[in-house]
Design an enzyme around this catalytic site. Structure first.
Site, short mmCIF file in Angstrom:
data_model
loop_
_atom_site.label_atom_id
_atom_site.label_comp_id
_atom_site.label_asym_id
_atom_site.label_seq_id
_atom_site.Cartn_x
_atom_site.Cartn_y
_atom_site.Cartn_z
N SER A 115 0.80 -1.27 -0.13
CA SER A 115 -0.02 -0.04 0.18
C SER A 115 0.83 1.20 -0.03
CB SER A 115 -0.81 0.06 1.23
OG SER A 115 -2.06 -0.94 0.82
N GLY A 186 -3.07 0.92 4.29
CA GLY A 186 -3.17 -0.57 4.24
C GLY A 186 -2.45 -1.32 5.38
N TYR A 194 -0.48 3.90 15.60
CA TYR A 194 -0.56 4.54 16.78
C TYR A 194 -0.11 5.88 16.32
CZ TYR A 194 4.27 5.32 17.78
OH TYR A 194 5.43 5.66 17.57
N TYR A 481 6.40 -2.23 13.84
CA TYR A 481 7.99 -1.94 13.56
C TYR A 481 8.55 -3.30 13.45
CZ TYR A 481 7.26 2.58 15.74
OH TYR A 481 6.79 4.03 16.21
#
Ligand code: FAD
Ligand code: NAG
Ligand code: NAG
Ligand code: NAG
Ligand code: NAG
Ligand code: NAG
Ligand code: NAG
Length: 538
Positions: A115, A186, A194, A481
């Site tokens: 995306s 996406g 967050y 991450y």
């Protein structure tokens, strides 16, 4: 005799080469025809009203490389040795997604879904087996409905587009998602998401009310038809293990017309140790949910030449005006010494600019730009902290940071709404009991594997030094991450135990539910990558 022996020796040397050539030629011929058959399949599934051929790029098309490079966000994966896809489909319509899935299954091909391309390990566009990329960037509509305080957002949109389209319609609505405007919807929402309103409104995935997904059979499903299990999984469990998410319906949140931002920096000589120590007590516990104070730690030159020091930068968003902010800080965190002159009152949408590398008065449509101003080589890792670090511990960390110089660490405080939402509400499990998340940030500009190894090493070293201060058994990590050091599922074919290694760190107890849902909706493991959710072993 001599000649004879020479010929035989030569032949025996040549034979494997000839054999290899003929095999590799045959393998090539096979893959070429598989690829051609795949393209034929795509074309035959194309609807006359939505032809797929303008969406198909092979290395023969002159713009293949620029399409591929357009969403690469980590220069480590922009080198000549990075494995390239044999084809890219830049879907223009949902029927192209359906065709891609149906034809890829028919021909046994590996698909990667991309995306915004921000995956830290490049998993959306790199693989070590032959693969193609389903690229979603053309599908980026954002339909905001202020009446219902919701928006349908296609996954190819960037966060910057989402924020910009909301601000076009309302000065008092926002959305709690990531800080960097070029991140794709996406991967971001699929993986948790967050931002700086997390203490007030929770994660991005806590603010999703519906979704559209193309499943392994090519069916287009919404929340009702996919069911609550699958809808749960694609809000933090990583969309790429379950299907292609076409769109999410997001719930807007209320923001005041005036918010306040600040950044205050303190070096060790300016009492950073004392202030960081205090930050640990207040940032996630004492400060109100309206206030988010991120702490960034890096190494800079000291005032005396040749010396280094640690700098603590306190970067903040407050959902209110500066008077209220100053009185809160005076009461709960006077050690920082926040002054009126540090505070900037602005609109929520301009606070987005302040938090990135833009100027706060830059034109807002800069948020529509998909390409970040600069790209670097990078590595990221993450950790969770459950206990404040004692002063001696902080001093130990400063010493190690100065010795290594990189990476920086970013501390993002939790608490507030994050501690109220049950850890099973979404696949993201790191809720109550976590004081803050650490992000290890290493960026570099020198190309090549030597530099990469050196910086990867430095990052892993600091991560090692932090062991006593962070979560244990397992050492938790944030799925968005992405960190391949935590475990790797080669071509989705690792043993269940190997996949569990990273799965438990990212999802704790929610891993088991993800595996069950995965086994139900994609038993053949079509949707897979190097860190996907495995199917249950039978
Ligand atoms: C500069 C930068 C800043 C960041 N800041 C934040 C932040 O503030 N907060 C935060 O939470 N995270 C942040 N991240 C991490 C980011 O949220 C993740 O990397 C996220 O997965 C990126 O989404 P993407 O669509 O851009 O990535 P992609 O690389 O396109 O995708 C990431 C993963 O999701 C899968 N995927 C993508 N689209 C779909 C889809 N439509 N359907 C199914 N699967 C899909 C991919 O296959 C891949 O596995 C940041 C990353 C970068 C590089
Ligand atoms: C790529 O090349 C093929 C063959 O020439 C062509 O059919 C297709 O339309 C091209 N793709 C694009 C996006 O132009
Ligand atoms: C990526 O690599 C290509 C080919 O080597 C190069 O032309 C391009 O500039 C690179 N992109 C960036 C942002 O450095
Ligand atoms: C550091 O803190 C001490 C007391 O805790 C104070 O006396 C001193 O002025 C502070 N230094 C700076 C630079 O703020
Ligand atoms: C830090 O100091 C070194 C010399 O010790 C110098 O080369 C470098 O440019 C300095 N960096 C900054 C940001 O001032
Ligand atoms: C900060 O608090 C002290 C008392 O705790 C008070 O005397 C002072 O006026 C306050 N300052 C501001 C700016 O609110
Ligand atoms: C990485 O670190 C290890 C020891 O920690 C060392 O042996 C190795 O040489 C380092 N590699 C690089 C490329 O710096």
């Amino acid at each position: 005799m001599e000649i004879m022996r020479l010929t035989i020796t030569k032949l025996s040397l040549l034979l494997p080469v000839l054999l290899f050539l003929s095999i590799s030629w045959r393998a090539r011929a096979t893959s070429v025809s598989v690829h051609e058959n795949f393209i034929q399949c795509l074309l035959s599934h194309s609807q006359p009203s939505h032809p797929i051929s303008p969406a198909i790029f092979t290395p023969q098309n002159s713009s293949f490389s620029s399409v591929l490079q357009a969403q690469i966000r980590n220069l480590r994966f922009n080198s000549t040795s990075t494995p390239k896809p044999f084809l890219i489909i830049t879907a223009l319509h949902e029927s192209h997604i359906q065709a891609a899935i149906i034809c890829a299954r028919k021909h046994g091909l590996q698909m990667k879904i991309r995306s915004g391309g921000h995956d830290y390990e490049g998993l959306s566009y790199v693989s070590h087996v032959p693969f193609f990329v389903l690229d979603m960037f053309n599908l980026h509509s954002v339909d905001v409905d202020v009446e219902t305080e919701t928006a349908w957002v296609q996954t190819g949109a960037t966060l910057g587009e989402v924020y910009y389209r909301i601000s076009e319609k309302s000065k008092t609505h926002g959305f709690p998602a990531g800080v960097c405007p070029t991140v794709g919807v996406g991967g971001h929402i699929g993986g948790g998401g967050y931002g700086n309103m997390m203490r007030k409104y929770g994660l991005t995935v806590d603010n999703i009310v519906d979704a559209k997904l193309v499943d392994v059979s090519g069916r287009l499903l919404d929340r009702k038809s996919m069911g609550e299990d699958l809808f749960w999984a694609i809000r933090g469990g990583g969309g790429a293990s379950f299907g292609v998410v076409l769109a999410y319906r997001i719930k807007l949140v209320r923001v005041p017309e005036t918010v306040t931002v600040f950044q205050v920096r303190k070096t060790l000589e300016q009492n950073a140790t004392e202030i960081v120590y205090r930050w640990q007590q207040v940032a996630s516990k004492q400060l109100p949910d309206d206030l988010f104070v991120r702490l960034i730690l890096d190494v800079v030159n000291g005032t005396k030449s040749g010396t280094k020091t640690v700098r603590a930068s306190f970067l903040s968003l407050f959902l209110g005006d500066s008077n209220r902010l100053l009185s809160i800080m005076n009461e709960s965190f006077p050690e920082l010494g926040l002054a009126q002159s540090d505070c900037i009152e602005t609109s929520w949408i301009r606070s987005v600019l302040f938090w990135t590398n833009f100027q706060i008065d830059d034109p807002l449509n800069i948020l529509l730009n998909r390409t970040p101003p600069t790209l670097t080589f990078l590595k990221r890792k993450s950790d969770y902290v459950k206990q404040p670090i004692p002063k001696k511990g902080l001093e130990f960390i400063w010493k190690r940071m100065i010795e290594l110089e990189t990476p920086q660490m970013i501390f993002n405080p939790y608490g507030g709404k994050m501690a109220e939402i049950p850890s099973t509400a979404t696949p993201f499990p790191h809720r109550a009991g976590n004081l803050w998340k650490i992000q290890y940030v290493t960026n570099w500009n020198e190309p090549g594997t030597d530099a990469a190894n050196r910086y990867l090493n430095l990052t892993r070293k600091l991560y090692g030094y932090m062991t006593p201060f962070v979560s244990k058994n397992p050492r938790q990590a944030f799925f968005n991450y992405r960190d391949i050091d935590l475990g790797i599922n080669h071509n989705g074919k690792a043993s269940f135990e190997e996949a569990k290694a990273y799965g438990i760190k990212y999802f704790l107890g929610n891993f088991n539910r993800l595996v069950k849902i995965k086994t139900k909706v994609d038993p053949g493991n079509f949707f897979r990558n190097e860190q996907s959710i495995p199917v249950l072993p039978h």
